[in-house]
Design an enzyme around this catalytic site. Structure first.
Site, short mmCIF file in Angstrom:
data_model
loop_
_atom_site.label_atom_id
_atom_site.label_comp_id
_atom_site.label_asym_id
_atom_site.label_seq_id
_atom_site.Cartn_x
_atom_site.Cartn_y
_atom_site.Cartn_z
CB SER A 135 24.28 35.25 7.34
OG SER A 135 22.98 34.72 7.39
CE LYS A 177 21.00 38.05 8.14
NZ LYS A 177 21.31 36.68 7.75
CB SER A 208 22.82 35.86 11.75
OG SER A 208 23.05 35.78 10.37
#
Length: 386
Positions: free
Chosen positions: A55, A58, A118
């Site tokens: 993640s 991101k 997230s």
């Protein structure tokens, strides 16, 4: 004209060695630590080995969106329609904002859903809303990665789940570059990363409140970002940043064994940087540094500046001396153009040349008229004084 050296500053730094830790053992597969202001790398552990960024991907998803926000091509209150693909990632098996198919959600809520909790679903929804498809959005991500110097990174999706063939790979060094770029270029949006929780009043259901996946933001130690990650194959990862007493450090680690280890080891890395190093401001960009003598100019001195913030980071292990000199040929003859290079700033650490930066004129200096030139030249011939 002669070459002059003008001393502009002098520092002596003395620290108590008994309070310092010379080494650090980080329980992670790979890690890196940087002083944000000076850019100096303070710690590295296998920082260029390949990782799956999970993640932390991101961060780039938000960078692409922030670019478009700054250009005015999208707005925070603009709403995107939620597709079945985005909704399919809205579940309890992975990080999720819990969006609903065919709902319309604002860009700001999607960004907070990505940054704070997230949300994989929010990432796809934002990507599709911006580019029409996630694949088209990923092209923007990879183009941006190349633009900012991420040489060992490829993105295959907007969220970081490694579903073949859309696998993402990177290094902690590249994630550091991306994190540094985020903080430097989007200060007006960076505050989202420090939010302790995200409450979303979703359509057709009760409001949902979820905490920031980065537990360090709640510790009241100055951590204000950035992004967690987890994949079974990679274990736990974190890009973190701390701001304390005007200093900012950025750490990236991957391969932590647990959530707790991710937080504890990242805190240890950041604390190591704060306690074992100091950062000193030499000059701020575009601000007056000093004035230099001119020759036959309508002003007797010209103000100079450097084009970049200049900081140096030094270890707190022993006495350090820092000296800086302007080297230039002077007095500087008029006319002088604005932004003309006039000399070099030489920075010495313990009497060794540490860095060099060009210095430039802050203003235009015109030449005096012919009568004034004759008078000054005669004065120089008689008195030897310009």
């Amino acid at each position: 004209m002669k070459t002059f050296l003008v001393k502009i500053l002098f520092f002596i730094i003395l620290f108590n060695n008994s309070l310092l830790k010379a080494e650090i053992n980080v329980k992670a597969k790979t890690a890196i630590l940087q002083d944000y202001l000076s850019g100096k790398i303070l710690y590295e552990k296998d920082s260029d080995i390949k990782i799956y960024p999970a993640s932390m991907t991101k961060i780039m998803t938000t960078i692409v969106a922030f670019d478009l926000l700054k250009k005015g091509e999208i707005s925070l209150d603009e709403k995107f329609l939620i597709s079945k693909k985005a909704w399919s990632l809205s579940n309890t098996k992975s990080s999720s904002m819990f969006i609903v198919v065919d709902d319309e959600v604002s860009v700001e809520n999607l960004l907070r859903g990505i940054i704070v909790v997230s949300g994989n679903d929010a990432s796809v929804a934002l990507a599709e809303g911006i580019s029409g498809s996630e694949d088209a959005f990923v092209e923007l991500m990879n183009a941006k990665a190349k633009e900012i110097g991420m040489q060992s990174t490829k993105f295959g999706n907007s969220h970081g789940l490694n579903t073949p063939p859309a696998a993402n790979f990177s290094t902690v060094s590249d994630i550091l570059i991306m994190s540094n770029y985020l903080i430097k270029h989007y200060p007006e949006y960076y505050n989202y990363f420090g939010e302790e929780e995200f409450s979303w009043d979703r359509t057709g259901g009760n409001p949902i409140t979820q905490p920031n996946t980065n537990t360090l933001v709640k510790k009241n130690i100055g951590v204000d970002g950035i992004k967690t990650g987890f994949l079974t194959v990679e274990k736990y990862s974190l890009a973190s940043s701390i701001l304390k007493n005007g200093r900012r450090l950025i750490a990236v680690g991957s391969g932590f064994k647990s959530k707790r280890s991710r937080a504890d080891e990242s805190k240890k890395i950041l604390t190591y940087g704060l306690t074992n190093f100091d950062t000193i401001e030499i000059s701020k960009k575009n601000e007056k540094l000093i004035s230099l003598d001119t020759w036959l100019g309508k002003k007797e001195k010209v103000d100079i500046y450097v084009k970049d913030d200049i900081y140096i980071t030094v270890p707190k292990r022993k006495k350090k001396s820092i000296n800086a000199y302007i080297e230039y040929n002077g007095p500087i003859p008029a006319p002088i153009e604005k932004d003309a290079k006039l000399g070099v700033l030489n920075i010495f650490l313990n009497d060794e040349l540490f860095a060099q930066h060009d210095v430039f004129s802050m203003e235009e200096i015109k030449k005096v008229n012919i009568i004034s030139r004759l008078i000054r030249s005669l004065n120089f011939l008689v008195w030897g004084d310009v």
